[in-house]
Design an enzyme around this catalytic site. Structure first.
Site, PDB file in Angstrom:
ATOM      1  N   ASN A   1     -10.447  -0.789   0.508  1.00 59.41           N
ATOM      2  CA  ASN A   1      -8.177  -0.396   0.221  1.00 59.41           C
ATOM      3  C   ASN A   1      -8.078  -0.888  -1.139  1.00 59.41           C
ATOM      4  O   ASN A   1      -7.822  -2.380  -1.167  1.00 59.41           O
ATOM      5  CB  ASN A   1      -7.980  -0.980   1.503  1.00 59.41           C
ATOM      6  CG  ASN A   1      -6.400  -1.144   1.129  1.00 59.41           C
ATOM      7  OD1 ASN A   1      -5.377  -1.157   0.502  1.00 59.41           O
ATOM      8  ND2 ASN A   1      -5.578  -1.864   2.326  1.00 59.41           N
ATOM      9  N   CYS A  32       0.645  -1.517  -0.064  1.00 62.27           N
ATOM     10  CA  CYS A  32      -0.451   0.212  -0.611  1.00 62.27           C
ATOM     11  C   CYS A  32       0.652   1.286  -0.206  1.00 62.27           C
ATOM     12  O   CYS A  32       0.330   2.291   0.195  1.00 62.27           O
ATOM     13  CB  CYS A  32      -0.555   0.061   1.531  1.00 62.27           C
ATOM     14  SG  CYS A  32      -2.168  -1.232   1.344  1.00 62.27           S
ATOM     15  N   HIS A  59      -3.414   7.117   3.077  1.00 64.56           N
ATOM     16  CA  HIS A  59      -3.320   5.904   2.196  1.00 64.56           C
ATOM     17  C   HIS A  59      -5.377   5.458   2.626  1.00 64.56           C
ATOM     18  O   HIS A  59      -5.775   5.534   4.280  1.00 64.56           O
ATOM     19  CB  HIS A  59      -2.505   4.785   2.606  1.00 64.56           C
ATOM     20  CG  HIS A  59      -3.097   3.365   2.568  1.00 64.56           C
ATOM     21  ND1 HIS A  59      -3.352   3.522   1.502  1.00 64.56           N
ATOM     22  CD2 HIS A  59      -2.940   2.120   3.524  1.00 64.56           C
ATOM     23  CE1 HIS A  59      -4.087   1.662   1.240  1.00 64.56           C
ATOM     24  NE2 HIS A  59      -3.293   0.991   2.170  1.00 64.56           N
TER      25      HIS A  59
HETATM   26  O1  UT7 Z   1      -2.292  -0.978   3.779  1.00 60.94           O
HETATM   27  C1  UT7 Z   1      -3.117  -1.823   5.947  1.00 60.94           C
HETATM   28  C2  UT7 Z   1      -4.162  -2.377   5.411  1.00 60.94           C
HETATM   29  N1  UT7 Z   1      -4.348  -3.102   7.154  1.00 60.94           N
HETATM   30  C3  UT7 Z   1      -5.871  -2.795   7.167  1.00 60.94           C
HETATM   31  O2  UT7 Z   1      -5.558  -2.008   7.201  1.00 60.94           O
HETATM   32  C4  UT7 Z   1      -5.682  -3.507   8.610  1.00 60.94           C
HETATM   33  C5  UT7 Z   1      -6.250  -2.640   9.169  1.00 60.94           C
HETATM   34  N2  UT7 Z   1      -7.012  -3.112  10.532  1.00 60.94           N
HETATM   35  C6  UT7 Z   1      -8.580  -2.645  10.760  1.00 60.94           C
HETATM   36  O3  UT7 Z   1      -8.753  -2.353  10.247  1.00 60.94           O
HETATM   37  C7  UT7 Z   1      -9.285  -3.796  11.741  1.00 60.94           C
HETATM   38  O4  UT7 Z   1      -8.149  -4.599  12.767  1.00 60.94           O
HETATM   39  C8  UT7 Z   1     -10.266  -4.868  10.960  1.00 60.94           C
HETATM   40  C9  UT7 Z   1     -11.314  -3.887  10.440  1.00 60.94           C
HETATM   41  C10 UT7 Z   1      -9.677  -5.421  10.318  1.00 60.94           C
HETATM   42  C11 UT7 Z   1     -10.617  -5.340  12.181  1.00 60.94           C
HETATM   43  O5  UT7 Z   1     -11.342  -4.710  13.277  1.00 60.94           O
HETATM   44  P1  UT7 Z   1     -11.237  -4.608  14.473  1.00 60.94           P
HETATM   45  O6  UT7 Z   1     -11.852  -3.668  15.275  1.00 60.94           O
HETATM   46  O7  UT7 Z   1     -10.023  -4.725  14.929  1.00 60.94           O
HETATM   47  O8  UT7 Z   1     -12.357  -6.432  14.423  1.00 60.94           O
HETATM   48  P2  UT7 Z   1     -11.507  -7.328  15.717  1.00 60.94           P
HETATM   49  O9  UT7 Z   1     -10.736  -7.773  14.467  1.00 60.94           O
HETATM   50  O10 UT7 Z   1     -11.033  -7.698  16.894  1.00 60.94           O
HETATM   51  O11 UT7 Z   1     -12.412  -8.597  15.442  1.00 60.94           O
HETATM   52  C12 UT7 Z   1     -13.887  -8.037  16.493  1.00 60.94           C
HETATM   53  C13 UT7 Z   1     -15.028  -9.143  15.666  1.00 60.94           C
HETATM   54  C14 UT7 Z   1     -13.966 -11.009  16.029  1.00 60.94           C
HETATM   55  O12 UT7 Z   1     -15.445 -11.333  16.427  1.00 60.94           O
HETATM   56  P3  UT7 Z   1     -15.515 -12.139  18.210  1.00 60.94           P
HETATM   57  O13 UT7 Z   1     -14.182 -12.785  18.167  1.00 60.94           O
HETATM   58  O14 UT7 Z   1     -14.942 -10.710  18.870  1.00 60.94           O
HETATM   59  O15 UT7 Z   1     -16.785 -12.400  18.156  1.00 60.94           O
HETATM   60  C15 UT7 Z   1     -14.250 -11.233  14.416  1.00 60.94           C
HETATM   61  O16 UT7 Z   1     -13.983 -12.503  14.569  1.00 60.94           O
HETATM   62  O17 UT7 Z   1     -15.293  -9.085  14.866  1.00 60.94           O
HETATM   63  C16 UT7 Z   1     -15.265 -10.101  13.823  1.00 60.94           C
HETATM   64  N3  UT7 Z   1     -15.220 -10.345  12.431  1.00 60.94           N
HETATM   65  C17 UT7 Z   1     -16.057  -9.895  11.743  1.00 60.94           C
HETATM   66  N4  UT7 Z   1     -17.676  -9.920  12.131  1.00 60.94           N
HETATM   67  C18 UT7 Z   1     -18.382  -9.490  11.010  1.00 60.94           C
HETATM   68  C19 UT7 Z   1     -14.473 -10.081  11.568  1.00 60.94           C
HETATM   69  N5  UT7 Z   1     -15.093 -10.135  10.373  1.00 60.94           N
HETATM   70  C20 UT7 Z   1     -15.730  -9.460  10.886  1.00 60.94           C
HETATM   71  C21 UT7 Z   1     -16.814  -8.341   9.421  1.00 60.94           C
HETATM   72  N6  UT7 Z   1     -17.988  -9.251   9.940  1.00 60.94           N
HETATM   73  N7  UT7 Z   1     -16.837  -8.925   8.057  1.00 60.94           N
END
Ligand code: UT7
Length: 329
Positions: free
Chosen positions: A286, A116, A256
């Site tokens: 993204n 990215c 980004h």
């Molecule tokens: O160019 C750089 C690229 N990288 C990025 O931009 C990634 C940076 N990270 C992020 O943007 C965030 O970490 C995410 C958007 C990927 C995830 O958000 P988060 O607030 O960190 O969520 P999490 O990974 O802590 O997950 C929270 C919950 C989990 O469920 P439990 O364990 O709390 O029951 C996940 O399984 O959300 C669940 N989950 C979803 N639920 C519905 C993960 N993906 C999804 C989804 N829909 N698509």
């Protein structure tokens, strides 16, 4: 403070696929919801390249538009850089295919893989080629087809990415406007946070064996998020400081477009008010290396960037890589 400027963005172009994949569409594909995606990422929809469209084919119209806007013929190019982490082949490079497509003759070309942060790496290289006297006009094409490398069964990543391309012509500048400076970094110690074993977006593959072989993109989202905010803030602050400028001098930040929460957190840490931070992650998700030039194109189109403005670009990506560029528009 007077800063010597030797190169400027002389033309921009953009090409995004027509096909829209909405959050409602994704609700039918994986266990997710429009509300979760919007709240956690700010994304409402993303674009998806049609089957058979290659990374170079997506980039070529953007390249042509950027050249037209710059008033430069393809034969006048001294270098063509293709920023992509979804090259259509390992070789020949996607850059070579784009050069052929726009009839750039024997112009040197290569693919630049910094995920990215690819566009900022490319701007830094182009600026240095021009400052050193090795080039007068450099074409950067950032083109990505992440839909071919994401695992459409993995809800934690497939909702985040989209396809798109944008291009910029960087030309020698004799005036006071142009690229002031860039800083680029990488650290492979964080390599496992965001990876793909996949190559050759021209030949997408599917199936369990492929999944086990690590073809698809994987990401440790939480950890990536934290490192992203810290590194983007650090690199932007250091770049401003090095050039005798502060966040108050910045007219617009074009970050980004990975996640609205990352964008807001970086703006807040830098002390730049929300209205000075450009956002279009809602429309495209993204698009990796293409995200900043697509955003820059739209910021200019919407009149958000005016001559004389101080523009700050800042990015972060797999590698890990990160970097920032300052431009006097
Ligand atoms: O160019 C750089 C690229 N990288 C990025 O931009 C990634 C940076 N990270 C992020 O943007 C965030 O970490 C995410 C958007 C990927 C995830 O958000 P988060 O607030 O960190 O969520 P999490 O990974 O802590 O997950 C929270 C919950 C989990 O469920 P439990 O364990 O709390 O029951 C996940 O399984 O959300 C669940 N989950 C979803 N639920 C519905 C993960 N993906 C999804 C989804 N829909 N698509």
């Amino acid at each position: 403070m007077t800063v010597a400027v030797r190169s400027k963005i002389s033309g921009l172009g953009r090409n995004v696929p027509d096909k829209v994949l909405s959050n409602a569409d994704l609700e039918k594909m994986v266990d997710t919801s429009d509300e979760w995606i919007k709240t956690r990422t700010g994304i409402s929809e993303r674009r998806i390249a049609d089957d058979g469209v290659t990374t170079s084919q997506l980039g070529i119209p953007a390249a042509r538009e950027a050249l037209r806007n710059a008033g430069i013929d393809p034969e006048e190019l001294d270098l063509l850089l293709c920023a992509t982490s979804t090259p259509e082949n390992m070789f020949p490079s996607t850059g070579c295919a784009i050069g052929h497509g726009i009839e750039a003759g024997d112009c040197p070309s290569f693919d630049l893989l910094a995920a990215c942060t690819g566009f900022i790496y490319a701007v830094s290289i182009a600026d240095n080629f021009i400052r050193s006297g090795s080039a007068n006009n450099v074409l950067i094409v950032a083109s990505e087809i992440y839909s071919r490398i994401v695992n459409w069964k993995d809800r934690s990543t497939c909702v985040l990415f989209g396809d798109g391309a944008a291009a910029a012509v960087i030309s020698r500048s004799d005036g006071s406007s142009g690229i002031i400076d860039s800083r680029i970094h990488s650290n492979g110690a964080y390599g496992d946070l965001l990876t793909t074993g996949g190559v050759a977006s021209r030949r997408p593959v599917a199936g369990r064996a492929i999944e086990d072989a690590g073809y698809f993109l994987t990401m440790k989202g939480n950890q990536t998020f934290k490192v992203a905010v810290k590194r983007m803030t650090d690199v932007a602050s250091k770049l401003l400081e090095k050039n005798g400028l502060s966040a108050n001098d910045v007219d617009i930040v074009i970050p980004h477009q990975a996640n609205i929460r990352i964008i807001n957190a970086v703006g807040k840490s830098l002390g730049v008010p929300e209205e000075k931070v450009f956002v279009n992650v809602n429309k495209y998700g993204n698009t990796s290396a293409a995200s900043i030039p697509i955003a820059m194109y739209e910021a200019v189109e919407e009149g958000r960037v005016k001559p004389g403005d101080l523009v700050l670009l800042v990015a972060f990506g797999g590698g890990l890589t990160w970097g920032a560029t300052l431009i006097r528009w």
